[in-house]
Write a protein that holds these residues in place. Sequence first.
Motif, PDB file in Angstrom:
ATOM      1  N   ARG A 185       3.298   5.822  -2.918  1.00  0.00           N
ATOM      2  CA  ARG A 185       4.472   6.646  -3.183  1.00  0.00           C
ATOM      3  C   ARG A 185       4.924   6.582  -4.643  1.00  0.00           C
ATOM      4  O   ARG A 185       5.162   7.602  -5.268  1.00  0.00           O
ATOM      5  N   GLU A 186       5.036   5.375  -5.181  1.00  0.00           N
ATOM      6  CA  GLU A 186       5.669   5.218  -6.497  1.00  0.00           C
ATOM      7  C   GLU A 186       4.697   5.090  -7.662  1.00  0.00           C
ATOM      8  O   GLU A 186       5.064   5.385  -8.789  1.00  0.00           O
ATOM      9  N   LEU A 187       3.485   4.628  -7.404  1.00  0.00           N
ATOM     10  CA  LEU A 187       2.521   4.522  -8.494  1.00  0.00           C
ATOM     11  C   LEU A 187       1.611   5.750  -8.542  1.00  0.00           C
ATOM     12  O   LEU A 187       1.387   6.314  -9.592  1.00  0.00           O
TER      13      LEU A 187
ATOM     14  N   ILE B 277       0.889  10.919   2.195  1.00  0.00           N
ATOM     15  CA  ILE B 277       0.703   9.521   2.573  1.00  0.00           C
ATOM     16  C   ILE B 277       0.552   9.397   4.092  1.00  0.00           C
ATOM     17  O   ILE B 277      -0.340   8.710   4.591  1.00  0.00           O
ATOM     18  N   CYS B 278       1.421  10.107   4.819  1.00  0.00           N
ATOM     19  CA  CYS B 278       1.369  10.048   6.280  1.00  0.00           C
ATOM     20  C   CYS B 278       0.019  10.527   6.801  1.00  0.00           C
ATOM     21  O   CYS B 278      -0.545   9.928   7.713  1.00  0.00           O
ATOM     22  N   GLU B 279      -0.495  11.594   6.183  1.00  0.00           N
ATOM     23  CA  GLU B 279      -1.792  12.115   6.612  1.00  0.00           C
ATOM     24  C   GLU B 279      -2.911  11.133   6.315  1.00  0.00           C
ATOM     25  O   GLU B 279      -3.759  10.862   7.166  1.00  0.00           O
TER      26      GLU B 279
ATOM     27  N   MET C  69       8.808   1.580   6.190  1.00  0.00           N
ATOM     28  CA  MET C  69       7.959   0.723   5.360  1.00  0.00           C
ATOM     29  C   MET C  69       8.368   0.761   3.891  1.00  0.00           C
ATOM     30  O   MET C  69       8.384  -0.264   3.211  1.00  0.00           O
ATOM     31  N   LEU C  70       8.718   1.947   3.411  1.00  0.00           N
ATOM     32  CA  LEU C  70       9.154   2.051   2.019  1.00  0.00           C
ATOM     33  C   LEU C  70      10.461   1.291   1.820  1.00  0.00           C
ATOM     34  O   LEU C  70      10.655   0.615   0.811  1.00  0.00           O
TER      35      LEU C  70
ATOM     36  N   ARG D 101       0.822  -1.206   0.000  1.00  0.00           N
ATOM     37  CA  ARG D 101       0.000   0.000   0.000  1.00  0.00           C
ATOM     38  C   ARG D 101       0.867   1.272   0.000  1.00  0.00           C
ATOM     39  O   ARG D 101       0.674   2.165  -0.817  1.00  0.00           O
ATOM     40  N   VAL D 102       1.820   1.358   0.907  1.00  0.00           N
ATOM     41  CA  VAL D 102       2.631   2.580   0.942  1.00  0.00           C
ATOM     42  C   VAL D 102       3.495   2.692  -0.315  1.00  0.00           C
ATOM     43  O   VAL D 102       3.664   3.785  -0.854  1.00  0.00           O
TER      44      VAL D 102
END
Lengths: 77, 204
Positions: free
Chosen positions: B159-161, B169-171, B183-184, B154-155
């Motif tokens: 981020r990349e897609l 993302i954090c929010e 996680m990344l 998911r992360v």
Amino acid sequence: MMNCQKSTQLLSESQERHLSLKEKILLKTHVMMCSGCRNFGEQMKSLRELSRAYAKGVNGDALEDKDSGNTGAKPKT
Amino acid sequence: MQKKAATPTHAESSTDLTDPVFLKELRITMMKFAILQLSDEHLAEDAVQEALIGALKNAGSFNRRAALKTWVFAILKNKITDILRKRQNLVAASRLSHDDNGDEMQETLFDRKGLWKTEERPIAWSQPAEAVKNEHFWRVFDSCLNGLPENLARVFMMRELLELESNEICETLNISTSNLHVMLYRARLRLRDCLENNWFLGEK
């Protein structure tokens, strides 16, 4: 002392944040001597490019339009 | 600062949901994400459809593509959570929140000093740009991405897609920046390992 685990972590993080000067120096010194981490660094860039190509549906056409008639939206070349 | 327009400007900002190319790309990404979370193509299709319909209602108020993506994505995430709840799929729900995987991966890759184990040391990938043209490569990529633990996938996808910024993302996920970084990192370690073993090593 920088090891491969820490170095790869920084190589990953550098895609999200600016590394500090100290981190940069430590990282550079390690990567200079370590081909594995050097390759890892290159792969991080490739991974980003490949992921973007993936999201843009370079292969998505096959996934999407397989048997649903022509949508008329052709990918740009 | 640019003034936020209530209606999409037609100049060069093809950022709205009426742009068929953008919409198609967005939809593909959403589908991949939804399938990954729901493991069911029909449910995924419904969730994506509903999220897009919901998004279309206010599409005009976004003039930045990234903002629009974040928003559409947030709607999709809610739909998915709803579906999972309705299914009362406790297994899936617990998998969604489970957040402890990666350490065993790092033990596999690195020795006690934190150095690459000889057989795990990354090789130089030959012509990654060429792989893009290969249909088989994308099947490998697909299965590597689907093989990630869900929270990492998911992360990584966000981020990349979806190309979301870290803070977005954090929010959305309500996680800390350092949590996101970890996680990344874990996702990338696994993904590169999988791609190397299943594609680039064979290319040699």
